[in-house]
Design a protein around this motif. Structure first.
Motif, PDB file in Angstrom:
ATOM      1  N   ARG A 170      28.657  20.397  18.338  1.00 40.65           N
ATOM      2  CA  ARG A 170      30.048  20.424  17.871  1.00 40.65           C
ATOM      3  C   ARG A 170      31.031  20.391  19.035  1.00 40.65           C
ATOM      4  NH1 ARG A 170      27.929  23.911  13.771  1.00 40.65           N
ATOM      5  NH2 ARG A 170      28.363  25.758  15.048  1.00 40.65           N
ATOM      6  N   LEU A 171      30.703  21.122  20.083  1.00 42.64           N
ATOM      7  CA  LEU A 171      31.573  21.094  21.265  1.00 42.64           C
ATOM      8  C   LEU A 171      31.640  19.692  21.862  1.00 42.64           C
ATOM      9  CD1 LEU A 171      30.569  24.446  23.034  1.00 42.64           C
ATOM     10  CD2 LEU A 171      32.723  23.939  21.867  1.00 42.64           C
ATOM     11  N   GLU A 172      30.489  18.995  21.857  1.00 46.43           N
ATOM     12  CA  GLU A 172      30.475  17.630  22.373  1.00 46.43           C
ATOM     13  C   GLU A 172      31.328  16.712  21.498  1.00 46.43           C
ATOM     14  OE1 GLU A 172      29.771  14.487  24.818  1.00 46.43           O
ATOM     15  OE2 GLU A 172      29.300  16.603  25.145  1.00 46.43           O
ATOM     16  N   VAL A 173      31.200  16.905  20.164  1.00 44.97           N
ATOM     17  CA  VAL A 173      32.018  16.101  19.256  1.00 44.97           C
ATOM     18  C   VAL A 173      33.499  16.398  19.465  1.00 44.97           C
ATOM     19  CG1 VAL A 173      32.597  15.735  16.819  1.00 44.97           C
ATOM     20  CG2 VAL A 173      30.198  15.869  17.534  1.00 44.97           C
ATOM     21  N   ILE A 174      33.815  17.709  19.610  1.00 43.86           N
ATOM     22  CA  ILE A 174      35.214  18.082  19.848  1.00 43.86           C
ATOM     23  C   ILE A 174      35.721  17.462  21.149  1.00 43.86           C
ATOM     24  CG2 ILE A 174      36.747  20.032  20.373  1.00 43.86           C
ATOM     25  CD1 ILE A 174      35.021  21.710  18.454  1.00 43.86           C
ATOM     26  N   GLY A 175      34.863  17.515  22.185  1.00 42.88           N
ATOM     27  CA  GLY A 175      35.250  16.902  23.455  1.00 42.88           C
ATOM     28  C   GLY A 175      35.481  15.410  23.305  1.00 42.88           C
ATOM     29  N   GLU A 176      34.586  14.752  22.534  1.00 46.37           N
ATOM     30  CA  GLU A 176      34.750  13.317  22.316  1.00 46.37           C
ATOM     31  C   GLU A 176      36.025  13.022  21.537  1.00 46.37           C
ATOM     32  OE1 GLU A 176      33.931   9.376  22.717  1.00 46.37           O
ATOM     33  OE2 GLU A 176      32.887  11.079  23.636  1.00 46.37           O
ATOM     34  N   LEU A 177      36.317  13.864  20.532  1.00 43.74           N
ATOM     35  CA  LEU A 177      37.560  13.686  19.777  1.00 43.74           C
ATOM     36  C   LEU A 177      38.785  13.889  20.657  1.00 43.74           C
ATOM     37  CD1 LEU A 177      36.680  15.484  16.414  1.00 43.74           C
ATOM     38  CD2 LEU A 177      36.950  13.035  16.797  1.00 43.74           C
ATOM     39  N   GLU A 178      38.706  14.855  21.550  1.00 36.93           N
ATOM     40  CA  GLU A 178      39.834  15.076  22.465  1.00 36.93           C
ATOM     41  C   GLU A 178      40.035  13.866  23.370  1.00 36.93           C
ATOM     42  OE1 GLU A 178      38.844  18.650  24.464  1.00 36.93           O
ATOM     43  OE2 GLU A 178      39.570  19.983  22.877  1.00 36.93           O
TER      44      GLU A 178
END
Length: 414
Positions: A170-178
């Motif tokens: 999820r953190l990776e997805v959040i980072g990608e979204l950012e």
């Protein structure tokens, strides 16, 4: 601060102060039951081991390095102290239980399960009534408790690992979204800049188009009117009698008034005044008659097809191009006869201006504004201008424009 950062801070505080707190809990519980479960010698040994364990935990908790670094030595020593204390009093198993929660942090990955099993042995001994078990039944219970504790701990550890992996994903997805949002923000900023540039270009294009329109209007109205005025005034000066001179002056005055009106309408981008009251064929017939009378050149006007109402821009374009073509004939062609044909077709309307004058070579670069202005006017309404000429063979100017309206009207053409 994000939720993941807050949770990480909570676990960091536990890794630092959780084991000392569990040791304190076990010590309190053991002290309350010491008279029942421990001999004086065991109480003395437990007190010494408790002090050693407290010092061991406090020295680690007070260190400034991260609490989530591997520390195999500390885990081994703590497990040994917890086992010894739980042997002396089962309530010290509280301290041993700390291994369930931080084995995955303090031990290398290949030793984590072993650390959990060692912790399960100590806790199971406490649950079985203390170590060593006093009977065969207690030994059986001890073994079952070890298996149960170890299984539950390993399953919980597996679930925790899965949750941690999902959190990392999820953190990776959040980072990608950012990162995507940052790219979108940059793209929006670039689009805004491009939009601003397009607006500037559109304004410039509009200004250039208006300049070309005014230039064409000035050439087709004011310039021609001024030429006519000058011609009439010169004729008045050369007239042999006052009556002829007066007629020339009156004609020049009428031309000046008409040119002034055309100038005002050009600035306001209005349709020529004549087209406000009559259809194009009537206006062209009148224009040709006036031109023939002023120049002395024989002129014929013909209409073919069924007349239809035209868009104002189409009618104005046709009229201005015919006026320019007639002006060119009067100035350069030295013609004896001119013919103008207005043709209404299914999807197009055309007008042809033909003369039997001197002609010219159309491939030669145009020296004036007239021919360029004709093509520019026609292009504004998706039309085309074709010029056919040769030296000594006259000239034919043909204008073809798509129809903007197809509603037939009945008109008598004189």
């Amino acid at each position: 601060m994000t939720a993941s950062t807050t949770a990480q801070d909570h676990w960091t505080r536990y890794y630092r102060w959780g084991p000392p707190a569990l040791l304190a809990t076990g010590t309190v519980m053991s002290a309350g039951s010491a008279s029942l479960l421990m001999s004086p010698a065991e109480r003395y040994v437990a007190a010494v081991l408790t002090v050693v364990a407290a010092g061991w935990e406090l020295q680690r908790s007070l260190r400034r390095r991260s609490m989530q670094e591997q520390d195999t030595g500390h885990f081994v020593v703590r497990s040994g102290l917890a086992f010894a204390l739980s042997w002396l009093n089962p309530f010290f198993a509280f301290y041993a239980a700390a291994g369930y929660l931080d084995a995955h942090v303090m031990l290398p990955e290949r030793w984590i399960r072993l650390g959990v099993i060692v912790t399960a042995v100590t806790v199971a001994g406490s649950q079985a009534g203390g170590m060593p078990p006093q009977s065969r039944t207690m030994w059986i219970a001890f073994g079952l408790l070890i298996a149960l504790n170890a299984s539950i701990s390993l399953v919980m550890m597996r679930l925790a690992e899965r949750d941690e992996q999902q959190s990392l994903e999820r953190l990776e997805v959040i980072g990608e979204l950012e990162r995507t949002n940052e790219q979108l923000e940059r793209a929006l900023a670039e689009n805004q800049a491009l939009h601003a540039q397009l607006l500037v270009h559109a304004r410039e294009a509009g200004i250039d188009d208006e300049r070309r329109r005014l230039a064409a209007e000035i050439h087709d109205t004011l310039a021609q009117g001024l030429v006519g005025i000058v011609t009439q005034l010169q004729a008045a000066q050369d007239a042999a009698d006052r009556e002829t001179a007066r007629r020339h002056v009156e004609t020049a005055t009428a031309l000046a008034r008409r040119s002034l009106g055309d100038a005002r309408r050009s600035v306001q981008d209005l349709v020529p005044e004549a087209l406000e009251h009559d259809a194009l064929d009537v206006v062209l017939a009148h224009t040709l008659a006036v031109w023939s009378r002023e120049t002395g050149v024989r002129a014929e006007f013909t209409v073919t097809g069924t007349p239809v109402p035209l868009h104002d821009d189409v009618g104005a374009t046709m009229l201005r191009i015919v006026q320019e073509a007639l002006t060119n004939v009067g100035k350069h062609a030295d013609a004896r006869r001119v013919g103008v044909t207005l043709s209404y077709m299914d999807c197009e309307v055309s007008v042809d201006v033909r003369d039997d004058g001197n002609g010219f070579a159309p491939m030669e670069p145009a020296r004036g504004f007239g021919l360029r202005g004709m093509r520019s006017r026609a292009a504004r309404v998706d039309g085309t201008v074709t010029i056919e000429s040769a030296p000594g063979e006259g000239t034919a100017v043909s204008v073809l424009i798509p129809l903007q309206s197809a509603t037939p009207v009945s008109q008598d053409v004189s």
